[in-house]
Scaffold this active site. Sequence first.
Site, PDB file in Angstrom:
ATOM      1  N   SER A 186       0.810  -1.206   0.000  1.00 44.61           N
ATOM      2  CA  SER A 186       0.000   0.000   0.000  1.00 44.61           C
ATOM      3  C   SER A 186       0.846   1.258   0.000  1.00 44.61           C
ATOM      4  CB  SER A 186      -0.916   0.005   1.217  1.00 44.61           C
ATOM      5  OG  SER A 186      -0.122   0.127   2.388  1.00 44.61           O
ATOM      6  N   LYS A 187       0.290   2.239  -0.640  1.00 45.44           N
ATOM      7  CA  LYS A 187       0.900   3.545  -0.826  1.00 45.44           C
ATOM      8  C   LYS A 187       1.423   4.168   0.471  1.00 45.44           C
ATOM      9  CE  LYS A 187      -0.902   7.383  -3.592  1.00 45.44           C
ATOM     10  NZ  LYS A 187      -2.164   7.818  -4.221  1.00 45.44           N
ATOM     11  N   ARG A 188       0.674   4.009   1.515  1.00 45.82           N
ATOM     12  CA  ARG A 188       1.044   4.658   2.778  1.00 45.82           C
ATOM     13  C   ARG A 188       2.337   4.099   3.351  1.00 45.82           C
ATOM     14  NH1 ARG A 188      -1.373   8.536   5.381  1.00 45.82           N
ATOM     15  NH2 ARG A 188      -0.015   8.356   7.172  1.00 45.82           N
ATOM     16  N   LYS A 189       2.593   2.829   3.070  1.00 43.21           N
ATOM     17  CA  LYS A 189       3.740   2.188   3.704  1.00 43.21           C
ATOM     18  C   LYS A 189       4.940   2.041   2.783  1.00 43.21           C
ATOM     19  CE  LYS A 189       0.842  -0.245   6.947  1.00 43.21           C
ATOM     20  NZ  LYS A 189       0.129  -1.470   7.262  1.00 43.21           N
ATOM     21  N   ARG A 203       7.666  10.972   3.134  1.00 47.25           N
ATOM     22  CA  ARG A 203       7.509   9.790   3.988  1.00 47.25           C
ATOM     23  C   ARG A 203       8.828   9.483   4.711  1.00 47.25           C
ATOM     24  NH1 ARG A 203       4.831   6.565   0.302  1.00 47.25           N
ATOM     25  NH2 ARG A 203       6.832   5.859  -0.479  1.00 47.25           N
TER      26      ARG A 203
END
Length: 497
Positions: free
Chosen positions: A252-255, A467
């Site tokens: 996933s994009k967030r991670k 990030r």
Amino acid sequence: MKVRTRVAPSPTGDPHLGTAYVALFNRIFAHQHNGQFVLRIEDTDQGRSRQSSTKAIQDTLRWLGLDWDEGPDIGGPFSPYIASERLQIYRSIADKLCETGMAFPCFCSKERLADVRAHQRERKLTPKYDGHCVSLSRQKVSSLKAAGKPFVIRLLVPNDGVCEFHDQLRGKITVPWSQVDMQVLLKSDGFPTYHLAAAVDDHLMEITHIFRGEEWLSSCPKQQLIYQGLEWQVPALYHLPLLRNSDRSKLSKRKQATSINYYKRSGFLPKTLLNYLATMGWSMPDEREKFTMQEFQKHFDPTRLSTTGPVFDIDKLKWLNGEYIRELSLAQFKEQLLDWSFGEQRLERILQLMQERTEKFDDVFTKMDYLIGDRVEVVASQFEDGALTRENCLRILEFTQRKLSLVEPWKRDGIFKELKQLSVVMNLKFRDFLKPLFIAISGRSVSLPLFDSIEILGSDITMSRLRSAIVSLGGISKKQLKVFDKDWQSLHPHPLE
RNA sequence: GUCCCCUUCGUCUAGAGGCCUAGGACACUGGGUUUUCAUCCCAGCAACAGGGGUUCGACUCCCCUAGGGGACGCCA
């Protein structure tokens, strides 16, 4: 036997690694059998589909070398290859399903459905449609339609018994019908859902084998019902394992960076990516891990596919890429490197910014390094000497990520406008607000203009730097994230999504 | 919560009942080559989730438990 495969991405967001992964196996399998590989765009969600995304998907698949034999831009015998241009087909199939009693019109409001599901959850039942409109009389249906009441078409699902279907990698799978929802097939806007569109298109386009993500496994019963209702042959299904983050959740994009463009902009070669993806859940009979697509096609055997979700490991990807980089000739290395760094007018863009800030030529490269290659690693202390606390820096970085994820197109002025506005609602001096961003993006508190930099770097690299800066600052705890969520909500009384 | 899928070194994997003292690769550690670094070479560390069966024999087959993942939308 004639073999036809496809990849059917929906054009929402950035071209995803998963799309390339699935495309790779479909393509290799089709070509191994002298068949065709089809690209089909499933833009069935009017709200989220973007033209720009369709183009991006095609560009990146081509960059990887995963070109298709039939598709939206090149056409083919089963044109069109874009779902939104096939609406009439879906409608007539939906009608047919209604006539034969395999589907039914449903006039329930979204509110009522949400209510029903909430109750079911409370009673620890599987949330699903309660059958409210199943037995509406023909008269009732036509009078409601005449009154202009919006409706959807739902698939009629048996109450009891079990559904049996076959996955080529897992064998027989059985699911109680009681667990299967009466899926919407045609939405009230006249568009099909993915389930209907995919089934219909796969049949009409004579798709024989489908390699797709494991996430689709649980919707097989619904699709099988559609196929059987229409007396169509179900294609052979191969559910590939899902690519995973390092914590084993679905990529996933967030991670982790999920966008193919991120890997392109980070300097990975297409052949590295393809080779690496091919080793995710599959292995060569002789266990070699470095191989060309020709070799892959020669040796590919679906029975060697594994079903456990592989972690996408950048370290190993880097090693493989190094292998390929080193075997380039000097001329190739030079050409590919220059194209990577300065291609697509990038050099001109950067030099425009550089010239007025240059006194001697030897200033140039050290000032623009972070736009060409990776920026230096940042450390927490770099953020701490300003007017902002660590928490505030994190908040700025996090909110900037959220803001930027909504920016389209990715242009300097739009980015400026959004972030300026964000600083205002956050009640921060713009100067202070920008400080952590300069560090996150360039690795320094002084650099070339921030918004130009962000545009030049592109969304994927920008996001990954934000990030990474957050990680350098110690990351955001679950608790903190909750606080941020609340703050974010209060800053945006009218949610943007 | 319910259903479905999955379970070999930290990670990617080999393994289709005896070839397993469980092999390879990445990462990591140590050593060698090299003016440094990288490459390259050598060595080391490190796994069959647990418990029951079946079998002369189980990493391999079956069951249970645990853990992980996915799905449960007028998203795909």
